[in-house]
Design a protein around this motif. Structure first.
Motif, short mmCIF file in Angstrom:
data_model
loop_
_atom_site.label_atom_id
_atom_site.label_comp_id
_atom_site.label_asym_id
_atom_site.label_seq_id
_atom_site.Cartn_x
_atom_site.Cartn_y
_atom_site.Cartn_z
N CYS A 8 0.81 -1.22 0.00
CA CYS A 8 0.00 0.00 0.00
C CYS A 8 0.84 1.27 0.00
O CYS A 8 0.30 2.36 -0.17
N CYS B 273 0.74 6.58 3.31
CA CYS B 273 0.06 5.66 2.40
C CYS B 273 -1.44 5.86 2.60
O CYS B 273 -1.87 6.52 3.54
N MET C 153 -3.65 4.10 3.75
CA MET C 153 -4.20 3.60 5.00
C MET C 153 -3.68 4.37 6.20
O MET C 153 -4.13 4.14 7.32
N MET D 111 -0.67 3.96 7.32
CA MET D 111 0.17 3.02 8.04
C MET D 111 1.64 3.42 7.94
O MET D 111 2.38 3.35 8.91
N TYR D 112 2.06 3.84 6.73
CA TYR D 112 3.44 4.29 6.52
C TYR D 112 3.43 5.80 6.38
O TYR D 112 2.46 6.37 5.88
CU LIG Z 1 -0.71 1.40 4.13
#
Ligand SMILES: [Cu+2]
Length: 132
Positions: free
Chosen positions: A82, A120, A122, A124-125
């Motif tokens: 992602c 990202c 989401m 997340m990163y």
């Molecule tokens: Cu992500």
């Protein structure tokens, strides 16, 4: 049902090939990450910030120059995760990067003290670029 078996074999093959590529290139990316300012270069008066994309964004923190024309170069290599769906909310930028390739994003001249954050899709990163 036979087809499903074939497809999963092919998918497994692709995943294994991907893992081999990952392990081969890991040493190189470690070297790049340890060189703090190596991802910022100035070419003909324009600042180019290179962010490597694969399983996250590297380097995670970049220090760049304020008040000069700037572009961010996203370098993805086998980014089948992602992290290729990138977003920089402050710039209203959202893009699906190619799994492998370079994407150049021209950004407005930034003031000193500005921090651009990318994530990202989401969340997340993430990575950030500090302009000084
Ligand atoms: Cu992500």
């Amino acid at each position: 049902m036979k087809n499903i078996g074939t497809i999963s074999l092919v998918v497994a093959g692709i995943i294994i090939a991907g893992m081999l590529l990952f392990s081969k290139t890991d040493n190189n990316s470690n070297v790049n990450n340890s060189q703090v300012a190596s991802n910022v270069s100035i070419v003909e008066g324009k600042q180019i910030i290179t962010i490597n994309v694969r399983g996250g964004y590297f380097p995670k923190i970049t220090t760049a120059k304020a008040n000069i024309p700037t572009a961010i170069k996203f370098k993805s290599q086998n980014a089948f995760d992602c992290s290729s769906a990138i977003s920089i909310p402050e710039l209203g930028y959202q893009k699906n990067l190619p799994p492998t390739g370079e994407t150049l994003l021209e950004i407005p001249v930034q003031k000193s003290g500005t921090i651009l954050r990318g994530t990202c899709s989401m969340g997340m990163y993430n990575f950030s670029i500090n302009f000084e």
